[in-house]
Design a protein around this motif. Structure first.
Motif, PDB file in Angstrom:
ATOM      1  N   ASP A 179      -3.296   5.470  -3.354  1.00 18.38           N
ATOM      2  CA  ASP A 179      -3.942   4.253  -3.842  1.00 18.38           C
ATOM      3  C   ASP A 179      -4.499   3.461  -2.661  1.00 18.38           C
ATOM      4  N   PRO A 180      -5.817   3.362  -2.523  1.00 20.08           N
ATOM      5  CA  PRO A 180      -6.392   2.655  -1.366  1.00 20.08           C
ATOM      6  C   PRO A 180      -6.010   1.180  -1.299  1.00 20.08           C
ATOM      7  N   ARG A 181      -5.537   0.616  -2.415  1.00 21.14           N
ATOM      8  CA  ARG A 181      -5.159  -0.802  -2.407  1.00 21.14           C
ATOM      9  C   ARG A 181      -3.839  -1.048  -1.693  1.00 21.14           C
ATOM     10  N   GLN A 182      -3.058  -0.003  -1.507  1.00 18.58           N
ATOM     11  CA  GLN A 182      -1.697  -0.175  -1.012  1.00 18.58           C
ATOM     12  C   GLN A 182      -1.628  -0.111   0.513  1.00 18.58           C
ATOM     13  N   LEU A 183      -0.693  -0.882   1.047  1.00 17.24           N
ATOM     14  CA  LEU A 183      -0.313  -0.770   2.455  1.00 17.24           C
ATOM     15  C   LEU A 183       0.841   0.217   2.559  1.00 17.24           C
ATOM     16  N   LEU A 184       0.776   1.145   3.496  1.00 17.43           N
ATOM     17  CA  LEU A 184       1.885   2.078   3.646  1.00 17.43           C
ATOM     18  C   LEU A 184       3.191   1.331   3.905  1.00 17.43           C
ATOM     19  N   SER A 185       3.131   0.329   4.790  1.00 14.60           N
ATOM     20  CA  SER A 185       4.349  -0.407   5.127  1.00 14.60           C
ATOM     21  C   SER A 185       4.843  -1.272   3.977  1.00 14.60           C
ATOM     22  N   GLY A 186       3.994  -1.463   2.952  1.00 15.77           N
ATOM     23  CA  GLY A 186       4.400  -2.251   1.794  1.00 15.77           C
ATOM     24  C   GLY A 186       5.033  -1.428   0.701  1.00 15.77           C
ATOM     25  N   CYS A 187       5.371  -0.180   1.002  1.00 17.51           N
ATOM     26  CA  CYS A 187       5.879   0.758   0.001  1.00 17.51           C
ATOM     27  C   CYS A 187       7.027   0.171  -0.825  1.00 17.51           C
ATOM     28  N   VAL A 188       7.997  -0.431  -0.156  1.00 19.12           N
ATOM     29  CA  VAL A 188       9.148  -1.015  -0.860  1.00 19.12           C
ATOM     30  C   VAL A 188       9.381  -2.458  -0.422  1.00 19.12           C
ATOM     31  N   ALA A 189       8.341  -3.100   0.120  1.00 20.09           N
ATOM     32  CA  ALA A 189       8.496  -4.469   0.618  1.00 20.09           C
ATOM     33  C   ALA A 189       8.874  -5.430  -0.497  1.00 20.09           C
ATOM     34  N   ASP A 190       8.263  -5.267  -1.667  1.00 21.27           N
ATOM     35  CA  ASP A 190       8.582  -6.164  -2.781  1.00 21.27           C
ATOM     36  C   ASP A 190      10.028  -5.985  -3.228  1.00 21.27           C
ATOM     37  N   TYR A 191      10.508  -4.744  -3.192  1.00 27.11           N
ATOM     38  CA  TYR A 191      11.901  -4.486  -3.562  1.00 27.11           C
ATOM     39  C   TYR A 191      12.845  -5.117  -2.541  1.00 27.11           C
ATOM     40  N   ALA A 192      12.476  -5.051  -1.263  1.00 23.68           N
ATOM     41  CA  ALA A 192      13.307  -5.652  -0.218  1.00 23.68           C
ATOM     42  C   ALA A 192      13.419  -7.165  -0.406  1.00 23.68           C
ATOM     43  N   VAL A 193      12.297  -7.828  -0.667  1.00 26.10           N
ATOM     44  CA  VAL A 193      12.357  -9.288  -0.819  1.00 26.10           C
ATOM     45  C   VAL A 193      13.046  -9.678  -2.121  1.00 26.10           C
ATOM     46  N   ASP A 194      12.908  -8.854  -3.151  1.00 23.84           N
ATOM     47  CA  ASP A 194      13.649  -9.121  -4.389  1.00 23.84           C
ATOM     48  C   ASP A 194      15.155  -9.074  -4.132  1.00 23.84           C
TER      49      ASP A 194
ATOM     50  N   LEU B 112       2.637   0.608  -8.337  1.00 20.57           N
ATOM     51  CA  LEU B 112       3.927   1.042  -7.810  1.00 20.57           C
ATOM     52  C   LEU B 112       4.974   0.919  -8.908  1.00 20.57           C
ATOM     53  N   PRO B 113       5.761   1.962  -9.151  1.00 22.72           N
ATOM     54  CA  PRO B 113       6.744   1.888 -10.236  1.00 22.72           C
ATOM     55  C   PRO B 113       7.920   0.981  -9.897  1.00 22.72           C
ATOM     56  N   ALA B 114       8.569   0.494 -10.936  1.00 17.24           N
ATOM     57  CA  ALA B 114       9.761  -0.328 -10.766  1.00 17.24           C
ATOM     58  C   ALA B 114      10.886   0.516 -10.169  1.00 17.24           C
ATOM     59  N   ILE B 115      11.722  -0.119  -9.354  1.00 14.72           N
ATOM     60  CA  ILE B 115      12.879   0.548  -8.746  1.00 14.72           C
ATOM     61  C   ILE B 115      14.135   0.018  -9.417  1.00 14.72           C
ATOM     62  N   ALA B 116      14.921   0.917  -9.996  1.00  9.23           N
ATOM     63  CA  ALA B 116      16.111   0.497 -10.737  1.00  9.23           C
ATOM     64  C   ALA B 116      17.275   0.152  -9.821  1.00  9.23           C
ATOM     65  N   GLY B 117      17.277   0.679  -8.605  1.00 11.70           N
ATOM     66  CA  GLY B 117      18.376   0.425  -7.687  1.00 11.70           C
ATOM     67  C   GLY B 117      18.212   1.247  -6.424  1.00 11.70           C
ATOM     68  N   PRO B 118      19.113   1.097  -5.461  1.00  9.70           N
ATOM     69  CA  PRO B 118      18.963   1.787  -4.172  1.00  9.70           C
ATOM     70  C   PRO B 118      19.102   3.302  -4.244  1.00  9.70           C
ATOM     71  N   ASP B 119      19.512   3.832  -5.393  1.00 11.03           N
ATOM     72  CA  ASP B 119      19.608   5.284  -5.557  1.00 11.03           C
ATOM     73  C   ASP B 119      18.510   5.842  -6.456  1.00 11.03           C
ATOM     74  N   ASP B 120      17.536   5.025  -6.787  1.00  8.85           N
ATOM     75  CA  ASP B 120      16.451   5.462  -7.673  1.00  8.85           C
ATOM     76  C   ASP B 120      15.389   6.185  -6.849  1.00  8.85           C
ATOM     77  N   TRP B 121      15.721   7.401  -6.421  1.00  3.77           N
ATOM     78  CA  TRP B 121      14.823   8.135  -5.534  1.00  3.77           C
ATOM     79  C   TRP B 121      13.588   8.664  -6.248  1.00  3.77           C
TER      80      TRP B 121
ATOM     81  N   VAL C 102      20.394  -1.048   2.044  1.00  2.00           N
ATOM     82  CA  VAL C 102      19.160  -0.450   2.567  1.00  2.00           C
ATOM     83  C   VAL C 102      19.110   0.999   2.110  1.00  2.00           C
ATOM     84  N   PRO C 103      18.247   1.327   1.155  1.00  2.00           N
ATOM     85  CA  PRO C 103      18.179   2.718   0.681  1.00  2.00           C
ATOM     86  C   PRO C 103      17.732   3.653   1.799  1.00  2.00           C
TER      87      PRO C 103
END
Length: 391
Positions: A354-369, A332-341, A383-384
């Protein structure tokens, strides 16, 4: 020749070190387990997090998924995009068949029902998620818009099947670049917003729960067991959203190498009743500590045997940064900010492919960061796809 033949002397040597309950390796793992018995062990299943404080103290259990308010409601909206794409795939596989049309009408009926049930009061008074407080009207507006655009697009697809193509779906529905259905906000933004809201709620509760405990994160052991979503998902540090949440809760003091992901280990099933859950969790502590210790014991042989050679060091920040020349990514690529579409839409593609990924985990790491950066205050997090969007 006996295909099952094993030389007993070789077998005895093999079992002296491993594959036997009284092997050298098993005894070393037991010694390691005893040495770590007072350290905290954090175990995450697909639905619960269990904290074993160590030294025989009672465990504590925190549920975080599936039975939490709002999860399935948001997931229903998140799935609108993939559902429309699935209808298109059905049409491509059977152009002359009627299956996709029947499923489209069934989906439209369900979407109309959701649109009728949706309201700010529903989100505020019934679903009532603390992390969404103050955003209920905006969420209701977004859901209404998503339902309206989906209905319009499917009505058009049924009326003009020749227009129902991948390019048309992207332009008119997902990216809102055309005027055929009057879309003003991309459905991609809706999907990102709903995925982010799930991560915001889960992360907020996990971080808050851990903050109420005095945990020595440098000595903590973390174990994520069982299936996380689809059978192939969440099997690596970077694809496991629970791993991201736990490390964010530790303020990144929990070393990544002390987080083990064991998808083949049966996940403890704990009762919904809190007292019963704690009682049930006790029975799993010893075998789970043994599992962690046994794995760690093997890792600790590395520096003993190969001091002076390059050591293994997990890459904590493995998210690649996109450039105009980027055509493919392995994470998953890095997200620079809430407008980094560009990055967030790329993530939508990656979690599908990517079979390793959870659909609901798409931006979960960004949310917790973002929660970690804003003292776990959801109101301070952007909230983007929701905040600043006119639905």
């Amino acid at each position: 020749m006996n295909p099952a033949y094993q030389n007993p002397d070789f077998l005895r040597l093999y079992e002296t070190y491993t594959a036997a309950a009284d092997s050298l390796g098993a005894k070393l793992a037991a010694m390691m387990g005893a040495a770590l018995a007072g350290d905290p062990l954090i175990v995450a299943t697909s639905t619960d997090i269990v904290l074993y404080p160590g030294a025989g103290r009672a465990p504590e259990v925190q549920g975080y998924r599936l039975f939490n308010r709002g999860f399935k409601e948001l997931a229903a909206v998140s799935h609108l995009g993939p559902a429309v794409a699935s209808l298109l795939k059905m049409r491509e596989l059977d152009p002359d068949g009627q299956a996709w049309q029947g499923e489209a009408r069934r989906m439209m009926d369900a979407t109309r029902a959701v649109r009728a049930a949706n309201s700010a009061a529903l989100w505020r008074d019934e679903i009532a998620v603390a992390a969404y407080r103050g955003r209920e009207q905006a969420i209701a507006g977004m859901v209404d818009y998503a339902c309206a655009m989906t209905l319009r697009y499917l009505e058009r697809a049924l009326r003009e099947p020749s227009c129902f193509t991948a390019r048309d779906m992207r332009e008119q529905y997902l990216e809102a670049k055309g005027g055929a259905i009057g879309a003003t906000v991309p459905m991609n933004a809706v999907m990102i917003a709903t995925f982010f809201l799930v991560g915001l709620d889960t992360g907020h509760r996990i971080i808050g729960w851990f903050d109420r405990h005095d945990i020595d994160w440098d000595r903590s052991m973390a174990l994520i067991v069982g299936k996380q979503g689809r059978p192939t998902a969440g099997v690596t540090w970077t694809s496991n959203s629970v791993c991201a949440s736990i490390r964010a809760a530790s303020r990144y003091r929990l070393p990544l190498e002390r987080v083990l992901i064991a998808p083949h280990v049966p996940s403890p099933e704990l009762p919904a009743d809190p007292e019963q859950a704690v009682a049930a969790a006790r029975a799993f502590e010893s075998p789970l500590r043994q599992l962690w210790s046994r794995t760690r014991t093997v890792s600790d042989l590395g520096p003993l045997m190969y001091d002076g050679y390059p050591r293994f060091a997990p890459a904590a920040a493995a998210h690649p940064r996109l450039t105009p020349e980027t055509t493919e990514v392995a994470e998953l690529p890095a997200i620079a900010g809430p407008d980094d579409w560009w990055a967030m839409n790329t993530r939508l593609r990656v979690v599908l492919e990517d079979p390793r990924q959870l659909l609901s985990g798409c931006v979960a790491d960004y949310a917790v960061d973002q929660l970690q950066a804003h003292d776990n205050d959801p109101a301070r997090v952007v909230v983007p796809g929701l905040d600043g969007c006119a639905y």
